[in-house]
Design an enzyme around this catalytic site. Structure first.
Site, mmCIF file in Angstrom:
data_model
loop_
_atom_site.group_PDB
_atom_site.id
_atom_site.type_symbol
_atom_site.label_atom_id
_atom_site.label_comp_id
_atom_site.label_asym_id
_atom_site.label_seq_id
_atom_site.Cartn_x
_atom_site.Cartn_y
_atom_site.Cartn_z
ATOM 1 N N TYR A 1 0.846 -1.187 0.000
ATOM 2 C CA TYR A 1 0.000 0.000 0.000
ATOM 3 C C TYR A 1 0.887 1.245 0.000
ATOM 4 O O TYR A 1 1.317 1.722 1.037
ATOM 5 C CB TYR A 1 -0.933 0.010 1.206
ATOM 6 C CG TYR A 1 -1.831 -1.199 1.314
ATOM 7 C CD1 TYR A 1 -2.100 -2.015 0.219
ATOM 8 C CD2 TYR A 1 -2.420 -1.537 2.528
ATOM 9 C CE1 TYR A 1 -2.919 -3.125 0.327
ATOM 10 C CE2 TYR A 1 -3.255 -2.636 2.643
ATOM 11 C CZ TYR A 1 -3.499 -3.430 1.547
ATOM 12 O OH TYR A 1 -4.316 -4.525 1.662
ATOM 13 N N LEU B 1 -17.698 -3.859 2.561
ATOM 14 C CA LEU B 1 -18.800 -3.050 2.027
ATOM 15 C C LEU B 1 -18.789 -3.060 0.498
ATOM 16 O O LEU B 1 -19.229 -2.109 -0.149
ATOM 17 C CB LEU B 1 -18.720 -1.618 2.563
ATOM 18 C CG LEU B 1 -18.864 -1.509 4.085
ATOM 19 C CD1 LEU B 1 -18.722 -0.065 4.549
ATOM 20 C CD2 LEU B 1 -20.197 -2.085 4.548
ATOM 21 N N GLY B 2 -18.289 -4.161 -0.069
ATOM 22 C CA GLY B 2 -18.340 -4.307 -1.524
ATOM 23 C C GLY B 2 -17.556 -3.257 -2.275
ATOM 24 O O GLY B 2 -17.962 -2.822 -3.347
#
Length: 327
Positions: free
Chosen positions: A56, A206-207
């Site tokens: 990241y 949360l998709g």
């Protein structure tokens, strides 16, 4: 917030954690000030699991988390991951599950995090060219040396999970799992984790933002946000997927909660520890409130009807490449 066991090896975390990826990579619109505020607010709310990775940034998210936790580092669980190798300047070299890379990676993560140990150290992606036993064996050396307290894997098959656990006790597996992406319930991974006493940590719970109830088109996402290129946000898929969100929102409205809280409560009640990501303190407040929501059998039945396995369009089968790269 309640603290619960994650897996059966002794690690204890909050009921849900905070995924920090979007603060430094792939999802646009983050600022350091906003990210710091979000991490600090999560701490205030009792969140003790903070998830990051070498990839990241690369490296920048580990550095941000280390700086922000500061003196609070020892009262939280820091989870990080390694898989792809990078030059010291952050140029990708490629997936490398070799023991030599594992030994280098843990030392590099400790430097970037500014700590002497990682609480939960994951293999971000298994290297198909290296036996999982070799990689896990090297990771276990970090535990013996005190550089990692526990180890985990991410995005492995049920078979690979078994082989990893037979080599050294695996504390947690991290994979995408949500009301939008339910493959873990059907490919043996969730059942295997439960059988072996391995904690399950859903990323993108949360998709990838869909289940927040705030997205109605891909252009709601900031420019440069990698999600704009995902199949689930395509013009062909978005209308169909929004119908799922609307059905869940109707249930959430009756309960007096948000769609995001409903979706997170569903995961918590399934015995998992989700790590929703956000760059806003207000969203951290909303997400953590899901830990107090108890769903009834009727609620669960209605949720199942609104978002059964396979109903969402453009999910994991068509996003495998991005998943390997970004987690």
């Amino acid at each position: 917030m309640q603290q619960i066991p994650l897996g059966s090896q002794g690690l204890v975390t909050s009921t849900l954690g905070l995924g920090c990826m979007g603060m430094s990579a792939f999802y646009g619109g983050a600022t350091e000030a906003g990210s710091v505020e979000t991490i600090r607010r999560a701490l205030d709310l009792g969140v003790t699991l903070f998830d990051t990775a070498e990839a990241y940034g690369p490296f920048e998210n580990e550095k941000l988390l280390g700086r922000t936790l500061g003196a609070d580092r020892d009262r939280v669980v820091v989870a990080s991951k390694f898989a792809s190798d990078f030059t010291d300047e952050g140029t990708p070299i490629g997936l490398d599950g070799s023991p030599e890379h594992a030994r280098r990676a843990i030392d590099r993560s400790l430097t970037h995090l500014g700590t002497d140990h990682v609480d939960l150290w994951y293999l971000h992606r298994a290297d198909p060219n290296v036996p999982i036993e070799d990689t896990i064996g090297a990771m276990s050396e970090a535990v013996t040396a005190g550089k990692a307290r526990y180890i985990g894997v991410s995005e492995t098959s049920a078979e690979t999970l078994r082989r990893a656990h037979a080599t050294f006790p695996i504390t947690a597996i991290q994979s995408e799992f949500s009301l939008f992406e339910r493959d873990a319930e059907h490919n043996g991974v969730l059942d295997t984790a439960r059988e072996l006493g391995i904690g399950f940590v859903p990323f993108s719970p949360l998709g990838r933002g869909f289940l927040s109830g705030t997205l109605t088109r891909k252009y709601d996402l900031p420019e440069g946000d990698a999600r704009r290129n995902l199949p689930r946000f395509s013009d062909q898929a978005i209308d169909a997927n929004l119908r799922i969100v609307e059905a869940l929102k109707a249930i959430a409205d009756e309960e007096g909660v948000t769609t995001a809280q409903l979706a997170l409560a569903w995961l918590i009640q399934a015995g998992t520890v989700p790590i929703p990501g956000t760059t806003k303190a207000s969203r951290a407040e909303e997400n953590t409130a899901a830990a107090d929501l108890a769903l009834t059998p009727d609620d669960l039945e209605r949720i199942e009807a609104a978002s059964p396995h396979g109903v969402a369009t453009g999910t994991r089968n068509t996003e495998a490449g991005m998943a390997r790269d970004r987690g």
